[in-house]
Design an enzyme around this catalytic site. Structure first.
Site, PDB file in Angstrom:
ATOM      1  N   GLY A  12       0.783  -1.237   0.000  1.00 20.01           N
ATOM      2  CA  GLY A  12       0.000   0.000   0.000  1.00 20.01           C
ATOM      3  C   GLY A  12       0.809   1.278   0.000  1.00 20.01           C
ATOM      4  O   GLY A  12       0.242   2.368  -0.015  1.00 20.01           O
ATOM      5  N   SER A  13       2.136   1.161   0.009  1.00 15.81           N
ATOM      6  CA  SER A  13       2.998   2.343   0.045  1.00 15.81           C
ATOM      7  C   SER A  13       3.602   2.609  -1.333  1.00 15.81           C
ATOM      8  O   SER A  13       4.325   1.763  -1.858  1.00 15.81           O
ATOM      9  CB  SER A  13       4.117   2.112   1.074  1.00 15.81           C
ATOM     10  OG  SER A  13       5.248   2.896   0.778  1.00 15.81           O
ATOM     11  N   PRO A  14       3.339   3.778  -1.914  1.00 12.28           N
ATOM     12  CA  PRO A  14       3.918   4.083  -3.230  1.00 12.28           C
ATOM     13  C   PRO A  14       5.445   4.185  -3.185  1.00 12.28           C
ATOM     14  O   PRO A  14       6.119   3.822  -4.150  1.00 12.28           O
ATOM     15  CB  PRO A  14       3.275   5.416  -3.620  1.00 12.28           C
ATOM     16  CG  PRO A  14       2.794   6.019  -2.341  1.00 12.28           C
ATOM     17  CD  PRO A  14       2.474   4.875  -1.430  1.00 12.28           C
TER      18      PRO A  14
END
Length: 196
Positions: A12-14
Site C-alpha cells: 500500500g505504500s507508493p
C-alpha cells in the site's frame, strides 16, 4: 559470504513500490541477496505512533510530486492511486501466504499487485477487483482467499510486523544491511553504499 538486503514492505505504500522497482538491480550490481519481508504498515503505524505523510495535506501533496520525480529518474511508471490509502490487511496476508506456500510464484504475485496499485490505479480494497487482477495474472482468487484465512499465515504476518517494530522500523519501505536501518526509497544510494 553473500551480502543481504532485508526489505520490509507493504504493497500500500507508493514509496515501497519505487524501492521494489530498484532493489533487484542494486542487489544484482553488488552480488547481494534480496530478502522480502512482508509487514502490515497499519500495524507498524499503530505500534510506533507514526502515520502516513498523506495525513498532512501539504506534506501528502508534496510527497506525491516527489515520488513522481523519482519515478521519472528511475524510468518506471507511477500513477497516483485514486483509492489511496488502501487497507492492505487482506493483501499482505495473501502476500505472506504466497511466500510461505508458493515461493516459486511469490515474485510474480507481488509484481501483479504492485502494478495494479501503482501503475493501473486499481481499487484493491474491493474483493471483486482483487479477484479480477489475480485471474488476469493466472492466480486462483479462491485459493488465495482461502490462504488468507490460514492461521499460520496470519501469525507469520503478525510476527514479521512485531519483529520489524522491535528492530526500529516505523514505516515502509525499510531496508536493513548488516543490521543498519535505511528508511525510504530516497535512501537507496545509502543501501548501495552499504553493499559496495
Amino acid at each position: 559470504m553473500s551480502k543481504t538486503v532485508e526489505f520490509y514492505f507493504d504493497l500500500g505504500s507508493p514509496a515501497t513500490y519505487l524501492a521494489y522497482t530498484q532493489l533487484p538491480k542494486i542487489c544484482e550490481q553488488t552480488d547481494s541477496q534480496l530478502l522480502y519481508i512482508p509487514i502490515l504498515l497499519g500495524g507498524v503505524f499503530k505500534a510506533t505512533g507514526n502515520a502516513s505523510p498523506a495525513t498532512v495535506p501539504a506534506k501528502g501533496h508534496y510527497m506525491f510530486q516527489d515520488l513522481d520525480r523519482f519515478a521519472k529518474r528511475y524510468g518506471v511508471p507511477l500513477k497516483f492511486n485514486p483509492h489511496f490509502p488502501i487497507n492492505t490487511l487482506m493483501l499482505m496476508r495473501a502476500v505472506t501466504a504466497m511466500q510461505l506456500r508458493h515461493p516459486e510464484r511469490f515474485l510474480a504475485f507481488i509484481d501483479c499487485l504492485f502494478k495494479a496499485l501503482w501503475v493501473d490505479g486499481r481499487s484493491l480494497d474491493e474483493p471483486a477487483t482483487v479477484g479480477a487482477v489475480l485471474t488476469q495474472n493466472n492466480f486462483d482468487p479462491n485459493e488465495v482467499l482461502a490462504l488468507t484465512a490460514d492461521e499460520e499465515v496470519k501469525a507469520a504476518l503478525k510476527t514479521n510486523t512485531e519483529k520489524a517494530v522491535q528492530r526500529g522500523v516505523f514505516g515502509a519501505p525499510s531496508m536493513f544491511v548488516n543490521n543498519q536501518l535505511f528508511f525510504g526509497q530516497d535512501r537507496l544510494d545509502f543501501v548501495l553504499e552499504a553493499l559496495s
